[in-house]
Write a protein that holds these residues in place. Structure first.
Motif, PDB file in Angstrom:
ATOM      1  N   GLN A  55       0.823  -1.204   0.000  1.00 33.08           N
ATOM      2  CA  GLN A  55       0.000   0.000   0.000  1.00 33.08           C
ATOM      3  C   GLN A  55       0.857   1.254   0.000  1.00 33.08           C
ATOM      4  O   GLN A  55       0.576   2.232  -0.710  1.00 33.08           O
ATOM      5  CB  GLN A  55      -0.926  -0.003   1.224  1.00 33.08           C
ATOM      6  N   GLN A  56       1.935   1.223   0.802  1.00 33.36           N
ATOM      7  CA  GLN A  56       2.849   2.360   0.831  1.00 33.36           C
ATOM      8  C   GLN A  56       3.498   2.577  -0.530  1.00 33.36           C
ATOM      9  O   GLN A  56       3.624   3.716  -1.002  1.00 33.36           O
ATOM     10  CB  GLN A  56       3.923   2.147   1.901  1.00 33.36           C
ATOM     11  N   ARG A  61       3.807   5.546  -5.454  1.00 30.32           N
ATOM     12  CA  ARG A  61       3.700   5.608  -6.918  1.00 30.32           C
ATOM     13  C   ARG A  61       2.623   6.599  -7.348  1.00 30.32           C
ATOM     14  O   ARG A  61       2.808   7.355  -8.313  1.00 30.32           O
ATOM     15  CB  ARG A  61       3.389   4.216  -7.478  1.00 30.32           C
ATOM     16  N   ALA A  62       1.500   6.575  -6.613  1.00 32.06           N
ATOM     17  CA  ALA A  62       0.418   7.511  -6.943  1.00 32.06           C
ATOM     18  C   ALA A  62       0.862   8.950  -6.718  1.00 32.06           C
ATOM     19  O   ALA A  62       0.551   9.841  -7.519  1.00 32.06           O
ATOM     20  CB  ALA A  62      -0.813   7.199  -6.093  1.00 32.06           C
ATOM     21  N   GLU A  63       1.615   9.193  -5.632  1.00 34.44           N
ATOM     22  CA  GLU A  63       2.094  10.547  -5.354  1.00 34.44           C
ATOM     23  C   GLU A  63       3.092  10.996  -6.414  1.00 34.44           C
ATOM     24  O   GLU A  63       3.045  12.137  -6.889  1.00 34.44           O
ATOM     25  CB  GLU A  63       2.747  10.598  -3.972  1.00 34.44           C
ATOM     26  N   LEU A  65       3.257   9.896  -9.454  1.00 40.19           N
ATOM     27  CA  LEU A  65       2.507  10.108 -10.692  1.00 40.19           C
ATOM     28  C   LEU A  65       1.783  11.446 -10.670  1.00 40.19           C
ATOM     29  O   LEU A  65       1.758  12.177 -11.668  1.00 40.19           O
ATOM     30  CB  LEU A  65       1.507   8.966 -10.893  1.00 40.19           C
ATOM     31  N   ALA A  66       1.196  11.783  -9.501  1.00 38.44           N
ATOM     32  CA  ALA A  66       0.505  13.066  -9.369  1.00 38.44           C
ATOM     33  C   ALA A  66       1.487  14.224  -9.517  1.00 38.44           C
ATOM     34  O   ALA A  66       1.188  15.239 -10.155  1.00 38.44           O
ATOM     35  CB  ALA A  66      -0.212  13.141  -8.021  1.00 38.44           C
ATOM     36  N   GLN A  67       2.685  14.065  -8.932  1.00 43.03           N
ATOM     37  CA  GLN A  67       3.697  15.108  -9.055  1.00 43.03           C
ATOM     38  C   GLN A  67       4.155  15.264 -10.503  1.00 43.03           C
ATOM     39  O   GLN A  67       4.377  16.382 -10.974  1.00 43.03           O
ATOM     40  CB  GLN A  67       4.888  14.791  -8.152  1.00 43.03           C
ATOM     41  N   GLU A  68       4.303  14.124 -11.199  1.00 39.93           N
ATOM     42  CA  GLU A  68       4.697  14.191 -12.605  1.00 39.93           C
ATOM     43  C   GLU A  68       3.634  14.887 -13.441  1.00 39.93           C
ATOM     44  O   GLU A  68       3.943  15.709 -14.311  1.00 39.93           O
ATOM     45  CB  GLU A  68       4.954  12.779 -13.143  1.00 39.93           C
ATOM     46  N   ARG A  69       2.358  14.554 -13.175  1.00 35.76           N
ATOM     47  CA  ARG A  69       1.277  15.212 -13.902  1.00 35.76           C
ATOM     48  C   ARG A  69       1.251  16.706 -13.602  1.00 35.76           C
ATOM     49  O   ARG A  69       1.043  17.532 -14.499  1.00 35.76           O
ATOM     50  CB  ARG A  69      -0.072  14.578 -13.536  1.00 35.76           C
ATOM     51  N   LYS A  70       1.472  17.038 -12.319  1.00 36.19           N
ATOM     52  CA  LYS A  70       1.461  18.442 -11.926  1.00 36.19           C
ATOM     53  C   LYS A  70       2.613  19.193 -12.589  1.00 36.19           C
ATOM     54  O   LYS A  70       2.451  20.328 -13.059  1.00 36.19           O
ATOM     55  CB  LYS A  70       1.565  18.549 -10.401  1.00 36.19           C
ATOM     56  N   LEU A  71       3.788  18.546 -12.622  1.00 31.36           N
ATOM     57  CA  LEU A  71       4.943  19.174 -13.251  1.00 31.36           C
ATOM     58  C   LEU A  71       4.714  19.349 -14.741  1.00 31.36           C
ATOM     59  O   LEU A  71       5.047  20.395 -15.319  1.00 31.36           O
ATOM     60  CB  LEU A  71       6.195  18.329 -13.002  1.00 31.36           C
ATOM     61  N   SER A  72       4.138  18.322 -15.367  1.00 29.31           N
ATOM     62  CA  SER A  72       3.841  18.420 -16.794  1.00 29.31           C
ATOM     63  C   SER A  72       2.848  19.541 -17.069  1.00 29.31           C
ATOM     64  O   SER A  72       3.018  20.322 -18.014  1.00 29.31           O
ATOM     65  CB  SER A  72       3.281  17.088 -17.296  1.00 29.31           C
ATOM     66  N   GLU A  73       1.817  19.629 -16.208  1.00 35.54           N
ATOM     67  CA  GLU A  73       0.832  20.701 -16.369  1.00 35.54           C
ATOM     68  C   GLU A  73       1.480  22.063 -16.149  1.00 35.54           C
ATOM     69  O   GLU A  73       1.186  23.030 -16.856  1.00 35.54           O
ATOM     70  CB  GLU A  73      -0.313  20.494 -15.383  1.00 35.54           C
ATOM     71  N   LEU A  74       2.382  22.123 -15.160  1.00 30.97           N
ATOM     72  CA  LEU A  74       3.076  23.375 -14.865  1.00 30.97           C
ATOM     73  C   LEU A  74       3.930  23.814 -16.050  1.00 30.97           C
ATOM     74  O   LEU A  74       3.941  24.982 -16.427  1.00 30.97           O
ATOM     75  CB  LEU A  74       3.950  23.196 -13.615  1.00 30.97           C
ATOM     76  N   LYS A  75       4.635  22.850 -16.659  1.00 31.68           N
ATOM     77  CA  LYS A  75       5.465  23.172 -17.817  1.00 31.68           C
ATOM     78  C   LYS A  75       4.605  23.664 -18.983  1.00 31.68           C
ATOM     79  O   LYS A  75       4.955  24.626 -19.665  1.00 31.68           O
ATOM     80  CB  LYS A  75       6.270  21.949 -18.234  1.00 31.68           C
TER      81      LYS A  75
END
Length: 302
Positions: A55-56, A61-63, A65-75
């Protein structure tokens, strides 16, 4: 006959021995079951640990992935915003720079000065944009340390106001008052400065020429309270719950130059300092931003 009975009786099982034997077998069975129960408990514990670790790992992995999506959106947002927001000041600089060359006569001094001022203003806008993106980058990468220092609040605020004066609209002024409490505090001055620059800058941007901007500080119960008051355009009710989102701009602010990052950066700085920020606003009347920050203590020498 008596002998047979006596002999048969001699070979009959002893009840006490049989009871002891059965008791021994029962104890052995209980011991075996206890061992099996311990093994079962250990297996269950191992399963729980594996499940928890899984679970951890899934959460991590989910965090990520969320950070990668956020970074991609930010870029993506950065590229879109940069292509739009940088175009205006760069165009102003190029135009004024080309026009300055035409005003080479002695009587053209005022015209040259006017274009020089436009260039300075455009450079200031570009610097502000880059500073916002730089601050956002540091915050998102969690590379902003909390470094409390001793400062005298009124002196700190007055110096900041002097720095802000060149970017205020004509006739605007910032009126400061320390209303109560000790004026000497310990806090991260850099973060507080960034918070105030953004709030005061917005107050100036969204207020008309000649308007006053209020700044008050109060120290009480281990906290410093900061209020920034303007008489600007206000925030529409429909946009109030999204005001601290990144790249968000209220519907009545889209005609003003900006990135939609200022208040997001302010909120992140406030969070890093462990404080809170709130606001009240009325359309065409003005807005009051209130920041509450806990005071720090300087580390003692070893």
């Amino acid at each position: 006959m008596n002998e047979m009975t006596s002999e048969s009786a001699g070979h009959a099982p002893d009840p006490v021995s049989r009871l002891n034997e059965e008791n021994h077998l029962l104890r052995q069975q209980l011991a075996d079951q206890a061992v099996e129960l311990d093994q079962l408990r250990q297996a269950l514990q191992n399963c729980e640990e594996v499940k928890l670790q899984s679970q951890q790992n899934a959460d991590e992995r989910a965090e990520l992935l969320a950070q990668e999506r956020k970074l991609s959106e930010l870029k993506t947002n950065f590229v879109t915003l940069a292509s739009h927001e940088f175009r205006t000041p760069i165009g102003t600089i190029l135009m004024s720079a080309s026009l300055i060359g035409r005003y080479n006569g002695e009587q053209d001094g005022p015209k040259r000065e006017r274009h020089v001022d436009r260039i300075k203003s455009a450079v200031a806008d570009l610097t502000a944009l880059l500073n916002e993106f730089l601050a956002l980058s540091h915050i998102e990468q969690r590379t902003v340390p909390n470094k409390p220092v001793s400062l005298v609040l009124p002196t700190f605020c007055q110096e900041l106001i002097e720095e802000m004066e060149p970017v205020l609209k004509p006739g605007q002024s910032i009126q400061y008052e320390h209303t109560a409490g000790d004026s000497s505090i310990v806090i991260d001055g850099t973060m507080v400065k960034n918070i105030l620059i953004n709030l005061l800058g917005n107050a100036s941007k969204y207020s008309a020429e000649g308007k006053e901007i209020g700044l008050t500080t109060t120290v009480r119960n281990g906290q410093v309270k900061i209020d920034v008051i303007d008489e600007g355009i206000g925030v529409p009710d429909q946009d109030k719950d999204k005001l601290f989102n990144n790249f968000f701009r209220a519907r009545n602010a889209i005609h003003f130059q900006g990135t939609g990052l200022g208040l997001y950066v302010v909120k992140r700085y406030v969070d890093l300092l462990g404080g809170t920020i709130s606001f009240t606003s009325q359309l065409d009347v003005g807005t009051v931003f209130t920041v509450n920050l806990p005071l720090a203590t300087l580390p003692t020498a070893a």
